[in-house]
Scaffold this active site. Structure first.
Site, short mmCIF file in Angstrom:
data_model
loop_
_atom_site.label_atom_id
_atom_site.label_comp_id
_atom_site.label_asym_id
_atom_site.label_seq_id
_atom_site.Cartn_x
_atom_site.Cartn_y
_atom_site.Cartn_z
N SER A 129 0.83 -1.20 0.00
CA SER A 129 0.00 0.00 0.00
C SER A 129 0.87 1.25 0.00
CB SER A 129 -0.95 -0.04 1.20
OG SER A 129 -1.97 0.92 1.09
N ASP A 169 -9.92 -4.07 -4.97
CA ASP A 169 -9.21 -2.95 -4.34
C ASP A 169 -9.35 -1.68 -5.18
OD1 ASP A 169 -7.44 -1.28 -3.03
OD2 ASP A 169 -5.67 -2.50 -3.45
N HIS A 190 -7.97 -5.07 -0.49
CA HIS A 190 -6.81 -4.36 0.02
C HIS A 190 -6.51 -4.85 1.44
CE1 HIS A 190 -4.15 -0.82 -0.37
NE2 HIS A 190 -4.24 -0.76 0.96
#
Length: 332
Positions: free
Chosen positions: A171, A268, A298
């Site tokens: 991320s 995501d 995610h």
């Protein structure tokens, strides 16, 4: 009328729990962000938590490390596999945690990092970089760069091999890992042999289809991603332009970068950014393995129990690290 495929039951439950757990980042003030960080830094080690995140591998030693940086000491966490004890130097991976540049800490990744250190027989150094909104871009990146350069010069004393060094992040950490590879190529630093980017945030200059399709999640929403980026970028006169490669690495020159493994999640909002980065790396002549995990959201690296279909992502990372860094045979 086309119907969207229903979410897997584990994701439905997790998404419900997340929504019940309190306001999202968009609705938190600075005090609320601080409280959320404090709670996350001391997770309840319940059976449910261990089920969701996986266990910490006991034979991996976890040690604190202090790294000098341009703005002061940078804390880090070293994961030392049994293979690093009394043998030749091992390959080393520098890890940057996720959390939208606002949340997250190395200790929250103990299950994942200890598993990977053990499975790939590599030394992992996880960096506790400064967080927004107290420290806006490029503060976190500067910590990531300073730590990477220091590790490149001193990793031998940790038991690592300076000739076999890679970076990895998920991320926001994937963003930092991607930018670090560009910065050390252009401005000096250790030779990086590999990069692993897990559902990375790499471009905040446009609205991609996945942010529209999965604007409401699961687990993370488009509103969340926009707020994280706003807090990280800041709003002062010195705020970086969204197209600056230091915060949107997709806008940078990707030629001459190390081979990459990019993993994305089909559900995501950031999915299409990761795909676009893989495509541009290929066009730039960089060796890339890109995998999109179906029915995954995610955060799957931290919560593998949410989507059993993503368990293979760990063995894929292990195999790619062994192929590019560890010099060992890929495990079938």
């Amino acid at each position: 009328m086309l119907l969207m495929n229903p979410l897997p039951w584990r994701l439905r439950i997790a998404d419900f729990v997340v929504r019940l757990g309190g306001p999202g980042v968009t609705d938190l003030d600075s005090a609320g962000i601080a409280r959320r960080r404090s709670a996350a830094a001391h997770p309840v080690q319940s059976a449910l938590w261990r089920l969701m995140s996986g266990p910490v591998v006991p034979r991996v030693r976890i040690e604190p490390l202090q790294i000098p940086g341009r703005h002061g000491t940078i804390a880090a966490r070293v994961y030392r596999p049994a293979a690093a004890d009394g043998r030749a130097p091992v390959a080393t991976v520098i890890f940057f945690h996720g959390g939208g540049w606002v949340f997250g800490a190395p200790s929250e990744y103990d299950p994942f990092c200890s598993w990977l250190a053990d499975a790939a027989e590599v030394l992992i150094v996880s960096i506790d970089y400064r967080l927004a909104p107290e420290h806006v871009a490029p503060a976190g990146l500067q910590d990531a760069l300073d730590a990477t350069r220091w590790i490149g010069e001193h990793v031998a004393r940790l038991g690592g091999d300076p000739e076999r060094l890679g970076v990895m992040g998920d991320s926001a950490g994937g963003n930092l890992a991607a930018v670090v590879t560009q910065q050390v190529r252009d401005e000096g630093g250790p030779t990086l042999r590999h990069q692993v980017l897990i559902y990375p945030s790499v471009d905040s200059t446009c609205l991609r289809r996945s942010k529209i399709e999965h604007a409401r999640g699961p687990l993370i929403t488009r509103r969340d991603t926009d707020t994280f980026f706003r807090l990280y970028r800041g709003s002062g006169a010195d705020a970086l332009d969204p197209a600056d490669p230091r915060i949107s690495p997709l806008q940078g020159d990707l030629r001459g970068l190390p081979p990459a493994l990019i993993q994305t999640a089909a559900l995501d909002p950031l999915r299409d950014e990761g795909r676009a980065y893989a495509d541009k790396l290929r066009r730039s002549g960089v060796q890339v393995l890109a995998t999109d995990y179906p029915n995954a959201a995610h955060g799957f690296a931290s919560m593998p129990a949410l989507a059993p279909s993503t368990w293979a992502h760990r063995s894929e990372i292990r195999d790619e690290i062994r192929r590019h860094l560890a010099g060992g045979q890929v495990i079938s």
